[in-house]
Design a protein around this motif. Sequence first.
Motif, PDB file in Angstrom:
ATOM      1  N   ALA A  85       0.809  -1.218   0.000  1.00  0.00           N
ATOM      2  CA  ALA A  85       0.000   0.000   0.000  1.00  0.00           C
ATOM      3  C   ALA A  85       0.850   1.281   0.000  1.00  0.00           C
ATOM      4  N   ASP A  86       2.181   1.130  -0.107  1.00  0.00           N
ATOM      5  CA  ASP A  86       3.099   2.281  -0.099  1.00  0.00           C
ATOM      6  C   ASP A  86       2.983   3.109   1.187  1.00  0.00           C
ATOM      7  N   ASP A  87       2.667   2.437   2.299  1.00  0.00           N
ATOM      8  CA  ASP A  87       2.427   3.139   3.561  1.00  0.00           C
ATOM      9  C   ASP A  87       3.673   3.075   4.450  1.00  0.00           C
ATOM     10  N   ASN A  88       4.532   4.083   4.316  1.00  0.00           N
ATOM     11  CA  ASN A  88       5.798   4.127   5.046  1.00  0.00           C
ATOM     12  C   ASN A  88       5.597   4.153   6.567  1.00  0.00           C
ATOM     13  N   ALA A  89       4.671   4.990   7.030  1.00  0.00           N
ATOM     14  CA  ALA A  89       4.429   5.126   8.472  1.00  0.00           C
ATOM     15  C   ALA A  89       3.916   3.823   9.081  1.00  0.00           C
ATOM     16  N   LYS A  90       2.991   3.174   8.407  1.00  0.00           N
ATOM     17  CA  LYS A  90       2.433   1.909   8.899  1.00  0.00           C
ATOM     18  C   LYS A  90       3.501   0.817   8.907  1.00  0.00           C
ATOM     19  N   ALA A  91       4.332   0.808   7.863  1.00  0.00           N
ATOM     20  CA  ALA A  91       5.406  -0.183   7.788  1.00  0.00           C
ATOM     21  C   ALA A  91       6.411   0.007   8.928  1.00  0.00           C
ATOM     22  N   LYS A  92       6.680   1.264   9.296  1.00  0.00           N
ATOM     23  CA  LYS A  92       7.568   1.532  10.442  1.00  0.00           C
ATOM     24  C   LYS A  92       6.994   0.918  11.719  1.00  0.00           C
TER      25      LYS A  92
END
Length: 205
Positions: A85-92
């Motif tokens: 989903a290109d979700d950098n914050a969630k991946a962190k």
Amino acid sequence: MKMMKQNVMIAGLALVLLSATACKDGNKNEPAAPMSNEMHQESMDDMMDDKPMNEVDEMAMNNGQDAKAEAILTDYFKLKDALVADDNAKAKELGASLATTLGKLDISEYTDTQQSDLKDIVEDAVEHAEHISESDIAHQREHFKVLSKDVTDMVAITGTENTLYQQFCPMYDGGSAWLSTSKDVKNPYYGSKMLTCGKVQKEIN
């Protein structure tokens, strides 16, 4: 009077026979009584006695390990979906969660060789999960590639109760694999840029 007594005796005998037959027929439809705890334990003991020792050890090990290994996979798949989903914050956030879950894997019930392998796998996976928890999305994807190999190696030892699919993208970093619970390809290395780039490499049961 004698005749009457005979008739009463015959009638009584017929009634007894009828009752016995009815009881016998009725039991046919009754469910079998549940096995008592003692009988169940004896059956389990017999079953264990019939199995080679290594299979018994494996059964005992898997009963205790499944939940923790599956928790690691759950966090891994959530992280994969965040990258899709290109979700950098969630991946962190999920990288930090996965590092914690990996650290909770109890390897004490495995063989010495498996313990040694799992220790190395977990240490490496924790390191990459921690990097994901503090990186931009490009670096997260680089670390996810190695993390995916670690998790795949872990599953080869711990097993899994679900069917997994190893998927492969030939274009990212000379070719990169990841695990999925679905045959549908959703690429965590490219996300929305090339969402369906890749193929199912193999099925893991």
